[in-house]
Structures are given as C-alpha cells and as structure tokens.
Design a protein around this motif. Structure first.
Motif, PDB file in Angstrom:
ATOM      1  N   UNK A   1       0.843  -1.195   0.000  1.00  0.00           N
ATOM      2  CA  UNK A   1       0.000   0.000   0.000  1.00  0.00           C
ATOM      3  C   UNK A   1       0.879   1.246   0.000  1.00  0.00           C
ATOM      4  N   UNK A   2       2.175   1.030   0.158  1.00  0.00           N
ATOM      5  CA  UNK A   2       3.130   2.141   0.170  1.00  0.00           C
ATOM      6  C   UNK A   2       3.443   2.496  -1.292  1.00  0.00           C
ATOM      7  N   UNK A   3       2.610   3.367  -1.857  1.00  0.00           N
ATOM      8  CA  UNK A   3       2.728   3.649  -3.291  1.00  0.00           C
ATOM      9  C   UNK A   3       3.987   4.443  -3.629  1.00  0.00           C
ATOM     10  N   UNK A   4       4.493   5.181  -2.661  1.00  0.00           N
ATOM     11  CA  UNK A   4       5.753   5.889  -2.906  1.00  0.00           C
ATOM     12  C   UNK A   4       6.884   4.879  -3.098  1.00  0.00           C
ATOM     13  N   UNK A   5       6.875   3.843  -2.291  1.00  0.00           N
ATOM     14  CA  UNK A   5       7.889   2.795  -2.425  1.00  0.00           C
ATOM     15  C   UNK A   5       7.729   2.081  -3.776  1.00  0.00           C
ATOM     16  N   UNK A   6       6.458   1.810  -4.134  1.00  0.00           N
ATOM     17  CA  UNK A   6       6.191   1.143  -5.418  1.00  0.00           C
ATOM     18  C   UNK A   6       6.722   2.019  -6.561  1.00  0.00           C
ATOM     19  N   UNK A   7       6.498   3.323  -6.443  1.00  0.00           N
ATOM     20  CA  UNK A   7       6.963   4.255  -7.472  1.00  0.00           C
ATOM     21  C   UNK A   7       8.497   4.234  -7.566  1.00  0.00           C
ATOM     22  N   UNK A   8       9.135   4.127  -6.409  1.00  0.00           N
ATOM     23  CA  UNK A   8      10.601   4.134  -6.364  1.00  0.00           C
ATOM     24  C   UNK A   8      11.222   2.842  -6.898  1.00  0.00           C
ATOM     25  N   UNK A   9      10.482   1.756  -6.804  1.00  0.00           N
ATOM     26  CA  UNK A   9      11.113   0.471  -7.121  1.00  0.00           C
ATOM     27  C   UNK A   9      10.575  -0.211  -8.386  1.00  0.00           C
ATOM     28  N   UNK A  10       9.341   0.071  -8.753  1.00  0.00           N
ATOM     29  CA  UNK A  10       8.717  -0.716  -9.825  1.00  0.00           C
ATOM     30  C   UNK A  10       8.562   0.081 -11.120  1.00  0.00           C
ATOM     31  N   UNK A  11       8.833  -0.589 -12.216  1.00  0.00           N
ATOM     32  CA  UNK A  11       8.653   0.042 -13.514  1.00  0.00           C
ATOM     33  C   UNK A  11       7.225  -0.132 -14.007  1.00  0.00           C
ATOM     34  N   UNK A  12       6.584  -1.173 -13.468  1.00  0.00           N
ATOM     35  CA  UNK A  12       5.232  -1.488 -13.930  1.00  0.00           C
ATOM     36  C   UNK A  12       4.323  -1.757 -12.729  1.00  0.00           C
ATOM     37  N   UNK A  13       3.063  -1.420 -12.900  1.00  0.00           N
ATOM     38  CA  UNK A  13       2.111  -1.614 -11.802  1.00  0.00           C
ATOM     39  C   UNK A  13       0.876  -2.354 -12.317  1.00  0.00           C
ATOM     40  N   UNK A  14       0.426  -3.326 -11.493  1.00  0.00           N
ATOM     41  CA  UNK A  14      -0.853  -3.987 -11.778  1.00  0.00           C
ATOM     42  C   UNK A  14      -1.802  -3.590 -10.654  1.00  0.00           C
ATOM     43  N   UNK A  15      -2.898  -2.959 -11.039  1.00  0.00           N
ATOM     44  CA  UNK A  15      -3.863  -2.504 -10.032  1.00  0.00           C
ATOM     45  C   UNK A  15      -5.021  -3.493  -9.989  1.00  0.00           C
ATOM     46  N   UNK A  16      -5.187  -4.104  -8.819  1.00  0.00           N
ATOM     47  CA  UNK A  16      -6.289  -5.061  -8.639  1.00  0.00           C
ATOM     48  C   UNK A  16      -7.437  -4.385  -7.911  1.00  0.00           C
ATOM     49  N   UNK A  17      -8.629  -4.720  -8.325  1.00  0.00           N
ATOM     50  CA  UNK A  17      -9.797  -4.193  -7.639  1.00  0.00           C
ATOM     51  C   UNK A  17     -10.891  -5.252  -7.644  1.00  0.00           C
ATOM     52  N   UNK A  18     -11.316  -5.629  -6.469  1.00  0.00           N
ATOM     53  CA  UNK A  18     -12.361  -6.647  -6.286  1.00  0.00           C
ATOM     54  C   UNK A  18     -12.100  -7.880  -7.144  1.00  0.00           C
ATOM     55  N   UNK A  19     -10.888  -8.330  -7.136  1.00  0.00           N
ATOM     56  CA  UNK A  19     -10.538  -9.579  -7.812  1.00  0.00           C
ATOM     57  C   UNK A  19     -10.315  -9.474  -9.298  1.00  0.00           C
ATOM     58  N   UNK A  20     -10.346  -8.264  -9.844  1.00  0.00           N
ATOM     59  CA  UNK A  20     -10.114  -8.084 -11.281  1.00  0.00           C
ATOM     60  C   UNK A  20      -8.975  -7.099 -11.496  1.00  0.00           C
ATOM     61  N   UNK A  21      -8.376  -7.194 -12.662  1.00  0.00           N
ATOM     62  CA  UNK A  21      -7.323  -6.225 -12.969  1.00  0.00           C
ATOM     63  C   UNK A  21      -7.985  -4.942 -13.475  1.00  0.00           C
ATOM     64  N   UNK A  22      -7.774  -3.867 -12.718  1.00  0.00           N
ATOM     65  CA  UNK A  22      -8.365  -2.582 -13.100  1.00  0.00           C
ATOM     66  C   UNK A  22      -7.427  -1.814 -14.024  1.00  0.00           C
ATOM     67  N   UNK A  23      -6.147  -2.049 -13.876  1.00  0.00           N
ATOM     68  CA  UNK A  23      -5.173  -1.377 -14.744  1.00  0.00           C
ATOM     69  C   UNK A  23      -3.854  -2.134 -14.715  1.00  0.00           C
ATOM     70  N   UNK A  24      -3.160  -2.080 -15.803  1.00  0.00           N
ATOM     71  CA  UNK A  24      -1.850  -2.735 -15.893  1.00  0.00           C
ATOM     72  C   UNK A  24      -1.009  -1.885 -16.840  1.00  0.00           C
ATOM     73  N   UNK A  25       0.049  -1.291 -16.317  1.00  0.00           N
ATOM     74  CA  UNK A  25       0.855  -0.437 -17.182  1.00  0.00           C
ATOM     75  C   UNK A  25       2.033   0.169 -16.457  1.00  0.00           C
ATOM     76  N   UNK A  26       2.678   1.160 -17.069  1.00  0.00           N
ATOM     77  CA  UNK A  26       3.840   1.780 -16.432  1.00  0.00           C
ATOM     78  C   UNK A  26       3.465   2.454 -15.116  1.00  0.00           C
ATOM     79  N   UNK A  27       4.344   2.322 -14.131  1.00  0.00           N
ATOM     80  CA  UNK A  27       4.093   2.919 -12.815  1.00  0.00           C
ATOM     81  C   UNK A  27       3.893   4.427 -12.963  1.00  0.00           C
ATOM     82  N   UNK A  28       4.665   5.024 -13.826  1.00  0.00           N
ATOM     83  CA  UNK A  28       4.633   6.464 -14.046  1.00  0.00           C
ATOM     84  C   UNK A  28       3.211   6.925 -14.436  1.00  0.00           C
ATOM     85  N   UNK A  29       2.528   6.123 -15.246  1.00  0.00           N
ATOM     86  CA  UNK A  29       1.187   6.488 -15.710  1.00  0.00           C
ATOM     87  C   UNK A  29       0.146   6.199 -14.637  1.00  0.00           C
TER      88      UNK A  29
END
Lengths: 248, 268
Positions: free
Chosen positions: A200-228
C-alpha cells in the motif's frame, strides 16, 4: 517468467476472490501489485507459490480455481511444486512469522540445506549474500534480539540466499521507520532478479517498480507503467486508492 | 500476568542462549552427551535405595559440568522449580511406611524410611540436573539430529523440535492478548473466568494463523516433512575419551563406594 491465464479463484464456492485475472511478467521486470484491502493481492501471491489453489493440492487452502498459472513455462501443480518454489523467493509481511530458527545465520542456511546444498557451500553462499547486502553484522545475531528493520533485512537475506529467479515481497516496508524503509528500497532497486511487490506504500512502489498492476475486487483494473498509473488520480480513487504522497 | 508470560518467553529463549555457549562441554558432540547422560541416569537410578553414601559420589558429574560449562546452577534450579516438588513428593511417605531404626544421632532416631526418602530425592535431583545440563549445553537441533540418527521416528522428532520452537509463538500471542485485555480491564488481576473461553479460543485461532504462516515459510524454503537438522557430529577422539571416561567412572562408582572409601581413608 510468470503468467496468469484467465485465473478465477474462490476460497468458498460462489464467492470469487479473483475473476478472470490474466497478466504476464517478463524476466528482470519489477512489478508492483497494488489494490485496496481484499482486492486479491495476497491471493495472487498464494496461488503463485502453491499455498492455495491447484498448486496446494490437499495440503493448503485449496479453494476452487480455473485458468492456468505458469512459472517459467511450467504450470503450478502439486507435482512440480518443489521445482517451482525453488525458483521463487517469498518475503512475508511479518518477518517474525518467517524467521523460525534461533539465529539469522541458521535461518539463512535452512533453505539451502533443505535443498541438499553441502554445509560448506551453503555457508559460503549465505556469507556472500550478507556481504552483498552490507549486513554482515546480522550473522551471529539471534532473531528475537534484532530490531524490526534488521529483521526485515534478515528475512530478505534468508530468501536471497536461495538465489531465487523471482522475488515476491508482501508489504516489504510496512512497520519500518523511514531510515530502514529507505534501506529496503535501495536494496530492492539493486537486486537484478524479477520482482513482484505487493504494497500500500505507493511511494515505495513508485521508487522500485517500472510497472504496476492494479487489482480491484478480484479483477485487474489497470496494468501499465508505474509512471502512468500512479499519477492517475481518478483511476486510483475509483479503486479505493490514493495518489502517492509525493504527488498529492 | 503479562509479566509472567514475558518471563516465560525469556526463559524459553534463555535455553537457546545457554545452548549456544562456547565452553568445553558445549563442544562435546550431542550424541556423546546424550549417551553419557543416559548412562548416568541409568546408573543413578540403579543404586540401592539405602545406598546414600554411594549415590553421593554421583554428584561429582553435574557439579563438575556446571563448573566447566559456566551454566549457573541457580538457573537450573530456577527452571526446574515446578518439577522439583514432584520429585520431592515421590518418597514422602517412606518415613511413615518404613519406621525401622537405622541409626541414632543423639536422641534422634534415623529410620530406613528417611534414608530411602533422601536417596530417592537425590536420585531425582541428580537426574534432573544431568538432563538440564544436556539440554542447556546442546542445541535442540543437534539433539534432534542425534534422535534421528538412532532412528527415532521423524514425526516424533519433528514434533519435539517444532513444539520447542512454537511454544514461544504461542506465548507471544498470549502475551499480546493479555496486554490488550489488561489495558481494558484496569485494576483487575488476571483474566476474569467469564472471558476464559473466548480468550483461549482466540489464542488458539491466532496461534494457528501464525503457525500456518511459519509453516508456509518452511514449505517455501524446501521443507518436505523431514526437518533439516544441524550436523550431529561425534566421533572425534576428544568425544570418545569423554564418553569412555565418564561411563567408566559411573560404572566404577556403581561397583565401589568411593564416598565410603574416601571417608575411611580420611578417618585413618
């Protein structure tokens, strides 16, 4: 390296925790798995590690699952779980629950010796990992006598000693002070292996990850570059998340 | 109550700290120590119930080992405080049941029942001291390795090892719950009996959760039903000499009353 193909999973029949989740993570990628509480992040980890779902067979929390989970081209199943787990290193959220041997050193050797590595070689490997992490001081320390930050570093060290191809981390910076949090972030950034980090530490995720998968209620809500994704206020708020503090 | 639990956790961990010492006794292999302890206990138990003087010589073993290992005797008696009364109770009825006079000290008649009670007490205390020395100077993993080597079933050994490790987990959970309870029940000593049921239930559930995570962590690092144990070691000349010396001395002490011999020579 990791592939989820249309995975649906429910601990109890009729109450799916994951619904039609598909994604692929390539070698060397660092992916942040984010989402509100109950979004299914931990379940993704458990399925991958064979602690739930078809991989667990009758030993874990089986549940009902559909779809395919592949690690390095092999489907996660009880038959090849040992080989799969050999490739994955999992750092638990609560280091106290990960470290069960009396000393950090013994904990580091535990996995290596279980996989049949000779004692001398295992000690060499563990020593090398501590040196690479700059944590040689941990070697002789008792698990119950070290601080929270040291414990987290020790937990990372025990997993890295196994030389995993993929490092899975569950909330690696939770309950850490800013100094230790920064140490963990720097350590993650230096590691060359494939990494999947839930937090849940999104600042850490921003610092370490190039890509992010956002899950919401068991589905993928977004999948793409962390920057976006991490700058998209509307998307995050629609899925019970907030912008990282640095963008607020 | 919370302080008691914290003390218990400290006690549990203190055994690990004691066992990781660096004294000559700690360096003896676990197998040899186990063998010597078993022989010692067998010899001590085999003494006649009236042979108090012969049995006295057997105190040499724990006394010497406490001195060499640097393990405090007080720690031993502190940790055995709950067991010692039971040992003392074993022969408590002997003086009542057996009133045959043995000898007199002034006007006080010492009966054979009293002698047998003291002998039993000594046997119990000596055996406990020897067992404590074994556990306090040997890592639990090393002990389990020896047990596996002598073909004790894996299930039992793993159970022993994990019980030792998980006891602290259970105690930690109990401690957190007790603290949370006492913060919301000021001035109350302990836990009200009405809350015992839910307290125990919650403790069990929380412990299961934690134990489950620990078990997962083990599985993910290659655990497959057979715990990895520290290398049992053994076989060095020093270990063999240690075993031969003590076993020979125990058997000799069983055959010859050294205490009496020493007393007689001093009297001469």
């Amino acid at each position: 390296m990791i592939r989820f193909e249309n995975v649906t999973f429910a601990y109890e029949k009729g109450k799916p925790v994951l619904s039609g989740v598909s994604f692929a993570i390539g070698e060397g990628e660092t992916v942040g798995l984010i989402g509100a509480n109950g979004a299914g992040k931990s379940t993704v980890m458990k399925l991958l590690l064979g602690l739930a779902g078809p991989g667990a067979g009758n030993k874990g929390v089986s549940g009902t699952a559909e779809g395919k989970i592949l690690v390095d081209g092999e489907e996660v199943s009880p038959r090849n779980l040992t080989q799969i787990r050999r490739k994955l290193g999992f750092v638990l959220q609560n280091s106290d629950n990960q470290m069960f041997m009396p000393t950090v050193w013994e904990d580091m050797l535990f996995g290596l010796l279980n996989y049949g590595m000779p004692q001398q070689e295992a000690e060499q490997r563990a020593g090398q990992v501590l040196k690479e992490l700059g944590q040689e001081k941990l070697k002789g320390l008792y698990n119950h006598k070290i601080s929270g930050g040291e414990k987290r570093m020790a937990a990372v060290a025990t997993v890295l000693a196994m030389d995993p191809e993929v490092l899975l981390m569950d909330e690696p910076t939770s309950a850490l002070d800013p100094y230790n949090r920064r140490i963990i972030i720097n350590t993650i950034r230096k590691l060359p292996c494939t990494k999947v980090i839930t937090s849940h530490d999104l600042d850490m995720i921003y610092d370490t990850c190039g890509r992010v998968i956002l899950l919401s209620e068991g589905r993928i809500a977004a999948d793409g570059p962390a920057e976006t994704i991490l700058r998209d206020r509307d998307l995050l708020e629609a899925n019970r998340m907030e912008l990282p503090l640095r963008f607020q | 109550m919370s302080q008691n639990i914290e003390r218990s956790i400290r006690d549990l961990r203190e055994m690990d700290t004691l066992a990781s010492g660096d004294s000559p006794l700690h360096k003896v292999s676990a197998g040899v120590k186990l063998l010597v302890t078993v022989v010692y206990i067998l010899v001590v138990v085999s003494f006649d119930k009236f042979n108090m003087s012969g049995l006295m010589f057997m105190l040499l073993y724990p006394a010497l080992l406490f001195a060499v290992s640097g393990i405090p005797v007080s720690t031993c008696f502190y940790k055995l405080r709950f067991v010692l009364p039971l040992v003392c109770a074993v022969g408590i009825f002997n003086p009542i049941l057996d009133r045959t006079p043995a000898f007199e000290i002034g006007s006080f008649v010492v009966t054979t029942g009293m002698i047998s009670m003291i002998t039993l007490l000594m046997k119990g205390v000596f055996c406990l001291m020897a067992s404590f020395l074994l556990v306090a100077s040997t890592r639990i993993e090393a002990l389990c390795a020896v047990l596996r080597k002598i073909h004790v079933p894996s299930m039992l050994v793993t159970l022993l090892l994990l019980t030792f490790r998980y006891a602290a987990v259970l105690a930690e959970e109990a401690n957190v719950m007790t603290q949370a309870y006492s913060l919301r029940a000021p001035g109350q000593k302990g836990i009200h009996y009405k809350a015992w049921g839910s307290f125990l239930g919650q403790l069990l559930l929380r412990s299961i959760d934690r134990a489950d995570e620990l078990y997962s962590s083990m599985l993910l690092r290659g655990y497959h039903g057979e715990f990895y144990y520290a290398q049992a070691g053994g076989g060095s000349i020093r270990d063999v000499l240690y075993a031969v010396f003590w076993c020979a001395l125990f058997i000799a002490a069983r055959c010859v009353n050294f205490t009496q011999l020493l007393g007689t020579s001093v009297m001469r």
